[in-house]
Write an enzyme that holds these catalytic residues in place. Structure first.
Site, PDB file in Angstrom:
ATOM      1  N   TYR A 113      -1.711   0.113   1.292  1.00  0.00           N
ATOM      2  CA  TYR A 113      -1.028  -1.026   1.839  1.00  0.00           C
ATOM      3  C   TYR A 113      -0.761  -0.868   3.307  1.00  0.00           C
ATOM      4  O   TYR A 113      -0.713  -1.767   3.933  1.00  0.00           O
ATOM      5  CB  TYR A 113       0.101  -1.595   1.048  1.00  0.00           C
ATOM      6  CG  TYR A 113      -0.369  -1.785  -0.527  1.00  0.00           C
ATOM      7  CD1 TYR A 113      -1.511  -2.181  -0.615  1.00  0.00           C
ATOM      8  CD2 TYR A 113       0.618  -1.732  -1.261  1.00  0.00           C
ATOM      9  CE1 TYR A 113      -2.069  -2.567  -2.140  1.00  0.00           C
ATOM     10  CE2 TYR A 113       0.200  -1.963  -2.868  1.00  0.00           C
ATOM     11  CZ  TYR A 113      -0.995  -2.301  -3.235  1.00  0.00           C
ATOM     12  OH  TYR A 113      -1.088  -2.595  -4.434  1.00  0.00           O
TER      13      TYR A 113
ATOM     14  N   LYS B 109       4.132 -15.968  -6.909  1.00  0.00           N
ATOM     15  CA  LYS B 109       5.392 -16.025  -7.900  1.00  0.00           C
ATOM     16  C   LYS B 109       5.543 -14.865  -8.854  1.00  0.00           C
ATOM     17  O   LYS B 109       4.501 -14.450  -9.171  1.00  0.00           O
ATOM     18  CB  LYS B 109       5.333 -17.579  -8.475  1.00  0.00           C
ATOM     19  CG  LYS B 109       4.181 -17.964  -9.043  1.00  0.00           C
ATOM     20  CD  LYS B 109       3.333 -17.177 -10.077  1.00  0.00           C
ATOM     21  CE  LYS B 109       4.260 -16.862 -11.385  1.00  0.00           C
ATOM     22  NZ  LYS B 109       3.141 -16.317 -12.471  1.00  0.00           N
TER      23      LYS B 109
END
Ligand SMILES: NC(=O)c1ccc[n+]([C@@H]2O[C@H](COP(=O)([O-])OP(=O)(O)OC[C@H]3O[C@@H](n4cnc5c(N)ncnc54)[C@H](OP(=O)(O)O)[C@@H]3O)[C@@H](O)[C@H]2O)c1
Length: 332
Positions: A57, A96
């Site tokens: 990442y 979410k």
């Protein structure tokens, strides 16, 4: 020079695949993918024709040719991953549940403010065409005074204790995975709750398997929502006003149709769904509009409301006794 906005995808799991499929179908530019493993990144890039595959990442964050990152890791990692991207100057669209608790959500909001980047919670329901039409109908006064919202999100999900939806270390539980939809919907329709009453039954892993929530909203309005991991329901929803109600077809939180029905049963309007994909491009298109306009978030799902919703979820979790690892006995 192209003015297209370049997307980076963080994570290569289930929803990252669906989102990327919809972005590609809508003609948006997916420039890079980042994964904890080079193999996964390369396999994803090959499958979805993504030019650059990053094996961490951090590498994705350092990619200068990425403008906005879609954070699609499990919710306990959203804050860490979003903060990493914000520190690198990227705009972020965060799956979410926005975070696991309000303290994490506040940190994202503060970092975004300082960095001057846009942040939107990927509550994709808010951006779908049927929800846009529903808000227009309500604003036009067709329902009269909106008094009640009823919404249910019951699914039959894997009962493997190691699965993301059951494992507390991966943010397991019906509330943050499924209940977030009716909670967010009720707040979209009726505003933040003034009173909260919640009850859950727990699974052996300590995650909530069923959660029922009653909100009281301003003016004595009520919303009732239910979420469950252990049995599939109809997944319908209603918005009920003094002059008419809206009956949203299953699955109400995805692209679907609805009817506006008078108290006597007469159908006043029938809305038919025409979305051919799953519909995740609408949130991405709104993110692109926000970036181009130089705005900090979307009026359809403002970051301030995502933070407020995390505070509501913290209060629900206090009532149902759901504490995640690292929270040391109390939420946040
Ligand atoms: N909007 C929707 O309709 C929708 C639907 C499903 C899920 N979601 C949300 O999207 C998020 C991801 O859900 P998912 O179903 O896609 O999960 P998933 O299939 O388990 O994928 C999650 C991905 O996150 C990455 N990851 C980073 N740290 C991880 C860790 N410690 N453990 C496991 N994975 C880790 C992994 O990608 P790498 O291995 O490539 O790093 C993994 O493939 C959740 O927050 C969920 O609530 C939204």
């Amino acid at each position: 020079m192209s003015d297209s906005i370049r997307w980076g995808i963080l994570g290569t799991g289930g929803i990252a695949r669906t989102f990327t499929t919809d972005l590609r179908a809508a003609g948006l530019e997916v420039a890079a993918v980042g994964s904890r493993s080079t193999e996964s990144a390369e396999a994803f890039a090959a499958e979805f024709d993504v030019p650059r595959a990053h094996g961490s990442y951090e590498e994705l964050a350092a990619d200068p040719d990425v403008d906005v990152v879609y954070v699609a890791s499990p919710h306990p990692f959203h804050a860490e991953h979003a903060l990493m991207m914000i520190a690198a100057g990227k705009h972020v669209l965060i799956e979410k549940a926005f975070t696991v608790n309000a303290a994490q959500a506040e940190r994202i909001a503060e970092a975004a403010r300082e960095a001057g980047v846009a942040v939107i919670e990927a509550m994709w329901t808010r951006f779908l065409p049927h929800m846009v039409r529903i808000r227009e109908i309500i604003a036009a006064g067709t329902l009269g005074d909106v008094r009640t919202v009823l919404a249910e999100h019951d699914q039959d999900l894997p009962d493997d204790p190691a699965h993301r939806v059951n494992d507390l270390a991966l943010g397991g539980g019906a509330l943050l995975d499924l209940g977030i939809y009716p909670v967010s919907f009720a707040i979209d329709m009726l505003g933040l709750p003034t009173r909260i009453l919640a009850h859950s039954t727990m699974s052996a892993t300590g995650a909530d398997r069923q959660t029922a929530i009653i909100f009281e909203h301003e003016g004595g309005r009520q919303s009732v929502s239910h979420s469950a991991l252990d049995a599939a329901g109809r997944v319908g929803a209603q918005v009920i006003g003094t002059d008419a109600r809206i009956e949203i077809d299953p699955w109400w939180y995805g692209a679907t149709g609805f009817r506006v029905v008078a108290p006597g049963g007469e159908v006043l309007e029938e809305y038919t769904d025409t979305v051919e994909s799953r519909g995740m491009q609408y949130e991405a298109l709104e993110m692109e509009r926000v970036i181009r306009a130089g705005e900090h978030t979307s009026p359809l799902m403002p970051i301030e409301q995502s933070v407020a919703i995390m505070h509501v979820l913290d209060r629900i979790r206090e009532q149902i006794g759901l504490v995640y690892p690292g929270e040391q006995g109390s939420v946040s």
